[in-house]
Write an enzyme that holds these catalytic residues in place. Structure first.
Site, PDB file in Angstrom:
ATOM      1  N   HIS A 111       8.065  -2.466   4.834  1.00  0.00           N
ATOM      2  CA  HIS A 111       7.380  -2.790   6.079  1.00  0.00           C
ATOM      3  C   HIS A 111       6.956  -4.248   6.045  1.00  0.00           C
ATOM      4  O   HIS A 111       6.746  -4.818   4.978  1.00  0.00           O
ATOM      5  CB  HIS A 111       6.186  -1.855   6.318  1.00  0.00           C
ATOM      6  CG  HIS A 111       5.148  -1.911   5.245  1.00  0.00           C
ATOM      7  ND1 HIS A 111       5.297  -1.302   4.012  1.00  0.00           N
ATOM      8  CD2 HIS A 111       3.927  -2.510   5.206  1.00  0.00           C
ATOM      9  CE1 HIS A 111       4.238  -1.511   3.279  1.00  0.00           C
ATOM     10  NE2 HIS A 111       3.369  -2.260   3.965  1.00  0.00           N
ATOM     11  N   SER A 120       0.847  -1.209   0.000  1.00  0.00           N
ATOM     12  CA  SER A 120       0.000   0.000   0.000  1.00  0.00           C
ATOM     13  C   SER A 120       0.873   1.246   0.000  1.00  0.00           C
ATOM     14  O   SER A 120       0.421   2.309  -0.387  1.00  0.00           O
ATOM     15  CB  SER A 120      -0.866   0.092   1.244  1.00  0.00           C
ATOM     16  OG  SER A 120      -1.528  -1.090   1.492  1.00  0.00           O
ATOM     17  N   TYR A 167       5.164   2.545  -0.464  1.00  0.00           N
ATOM     18  CA  TYR A 167       6.443   2.074  -0.974  1.00  0.00           C
ATOM     19  C   TYR A 167       7.605   2.420  -0.051  1.00  0.00           C
ATOM     20  O   TYR A 167       8.500   3.182  -0.405  1.00  0.00           O
ATOM     21  CB  TYR A 167       6.641   2.576  -2.414  1.00  0.00           C
ATOM     22  CG  TYR A 167       5.663   1.902  -3.359  1.00  0.00           C
ATOM     23  CD1 TYR A 167       5.987   0.705  -3.979  1.00  0.00           C
ATOM     24  CD2 TYR A 167       4.387   2.417  -3.564  1.00  0.00           C
ATOM     25  CE1 TYR A 167       5.082   0.047  -4.808  1.00  0.00           C
ATOM     26  CE2 TYR A 167       3.472   1.770  -4.391  1.00  0.00           C
ATOM     27  CZ  TYR A 167       3.832   0.590  -5.008  1.00  0.00           C
ATOM     28  OH  TYR A 167       2.937  -0.064  -5.815  1.00  0.00           O
TER      29      TYR A 167
HETATM   30  C1  DD3 Z   1      -3.657   4.014   5.325  1.00  0.00           C
HETATM   31  C2  DD3 Z   1      -2.053   2.221   4.677  1.00  0.00           C
HETATM   32  C3  DD3 Z   1      -2.267   3.453   5.516  1.00  0.00           C
HETATM   33  C4  DD3 Z   1      -6.226   5.002   4.911  1.00  0.00           C
HETATM   34  C5  DD3 Z   1      -5.939   4.264   6.013  1.00  0.00           C
HETATM   35  C6  DD3 Z   1      -4.658   3.754   6.227  1.00  0.00           C
HETATM   36  N1  DD3 Z   1      -0.942   1.792  10.760  1.00  0.00           N
HETATM   37  C7  DD3 Z   1      -1.757   4.004   7.848  1.00  0.00           C
HETATM   38  C8  DD3 Z   1      -1.419   6.257   8.599  1.00  0.00           C
HETATM   39  C9  DD3 Z   1      -1.016   5.825   9.858  1.00  0.00           C
HETATM   40  C10 DD3 Z   1      -1.358   3.508   9.146  1.00  0.00           C
HETATM   41  C11 DD3 Z   1      -1.314   2.130   9.518  1.00  0.00           C
HETATM   42  C12 DD3 Z   1      -3.935   4.758   4.209  1.00  0.00           C
HETATM   43  C13 DD3 Z   1      -1.781   5.357   7.614  1.00  0.00           C
HETATM   44 CL1  DD3 Z   1      -7.151   3.935   7.162  1.00  0.00          CL
HETATM   45  C14 DD3 Z   1      -5.221   5.267   4.000  1.00  0.00           C
HETATM   46  O1  DD3 Z   1      -2.072   3.073   6.867  1.00  0.00           O
HETATM   47  C15 DD3 Z   1      -0.997   4.442  10.131  1.00  0.00           C
HETATM   48  N2  DD3 Z   1      -0.612   4.036  11.362  1.00  0.00           N
HETATM   49  N3  DD3 Z   1      -1.651   1.128   8.691  1.00  0.00           N
HETATM   50  C16 DD3 Z   1      -0.608   2.740  11.645  1.00  0.00           C
HETATM   51  N4  DD3 Z   1      -0.243   2.349  12.892  1.00  0.00           N
END
Ligand code: DD3
Length: 327
Positions: free
Chosen positions: A267, A262, A264
């Protein structure tokens, strides 16, 4: 020995983190049930439309406006944890729906603190965020080495996917109090923290991500044998931390890398084995153990092999594959 030192460091830093959390807690109200209550930022939310809903997953994805900014709100009923059962049984109101022979159904109204909805807000949301949550037809893309070089790489380079949130985590500008473990080494180090998708209430749907400190590893395609020590370090210390902190042993964990990812920046996903996490199927997940072995057997593996992945109809990358006549 080196490991003990890391664990001690981690204990020390998690103490510091608890202090920080305590301070942050003072800035919000607590109604005595351990729930932090801030202002309801969603009170003025105006729904534009429902992007997707799933009765099975008990989720709804809504596109709307928050103070004139585009926003996506995700609501999700949370799982029922065993710890809450006695309170749930003793403290709820119940309304009979139907009774027939030995069978009866009810609507149970739990006490407010056991009746929570996990809410994720993306604001301001881009068109990409809105699209991400719409149901879409999916396609399997078989990406050869040439496809990667001619289609995918130029696409990810011209897209300025913002990964500011990743740098915020690495630099402790966001979510610092959620970090479960950190190895600060610039080459082998990483930050381990719960993914957004996990509310941390129960281990059933445990989901953590390890984000590498090293920058510039875009995806699986960039991995070479020189990254094996980094991957091994993430796997070993990630497993140890999850065992210590959540009591889940390595044989209850699925540890993998997404392709396509999702975002780049390297992780690694750690999910509970018994949880059918989104993106954990063979069309997206590459077990880190296999990645390590492939790199050791054949240094050019991820540079040269055809990698399959699924892509959605609205994905810009899929359009590029279609334009190139590859689909
Ligand atoms: C994301 C992939 C990205 C919407 C959403 C999530 N874990 C994150 C920002 C902080 C996080 C994640 C993109 C974005 Cl809901 C668009 O994921 C994040 N913090 N997956 C954590 N801990």
């Amino acid at each position: 020995m080196a490991d003990n030192a890391t664990i001690e460091n981690n204990e020390k830093s998690s103490n510091e983190l608890s202090k920080k959390k305590l301070k942050r807690d003072l800035d919000v109200e607590d109604h005595g049930d351990g729930v932090e209550c801030g202002a309801n930022i969603l009170s003025g939310f105006k729904t534009t439309r429902v992007l997707r809903e799933s009765a099975r997953e008990k989720t709804i994805f809504i596109h709307g406006k928050l103070e004139d900014q585009e926003a996506v709100v995700i609501l999700e009923k949370t799982p029922i944890s065993e710890d809450s059962l006695s309170e749930l049984f003793s403290g709820s109101r119940m309304k009979l729906d139907m009774k027939n022979d030995i069978y009866s159904t009810y609507q149970l109204q739990p006490p407010a603190h056991l009746n929570k909805i996990k809410t994720t807000v993306v604001c301001p949301a881009t068109e990409k965020h809105v699209k991400k949550y719409q149901s879409q037809e999916i396609f399997l893309v078989k990406e050869t080495e040439e496809d990667y070089n001619n289609i995918t790489l130029p696409y990810i380079q011209q897209q300025s996917f913002s990964i500011q949130w990743v740098f915020n985590i690495l630099e402790k500008k966001a979510e610092a109090d959620r970090i479960v473990f950190e190895d600060p080494d610039s080459q082998l180090g990483f930050v381990l923290l719960p993914d957004f998708k996990w509310d941390q209430k129960q281990n059933d749907n445990l989901y953590l991500i390890a984000i590498a400190h090293q920058r510039g590893i875009k995806s699986l395609r960039d991995l070479t044998p020189k990254h094996v020590p980094l991957l091994k370090n993430i796997l070993k210390k990630g497993e140890e931390t999850i065992m210590q902190r959540y009591g889940l042993p390595a044989w209850k964990l699925r540890v993998y890398i997404h392709y396509q990812p999702s975002y780049y920046h390297l992780h690694v996903h750690f999910t509970a084995l018994e949880y059918d996490a989104p993106g954990c199927d063979v069309t997206r997940a590459h077990l880190i153990q296999n990645v390590i072995q492939n790199l050791q057997l054949y240094p050019q593996y991820y540079k040269t092999q055809t990698l399959s992945f699924t892509s959605r109809e609205d994905d810009g990358l899929l359009s590029k594959f279609k334009d190139a006549g590859r689909l």
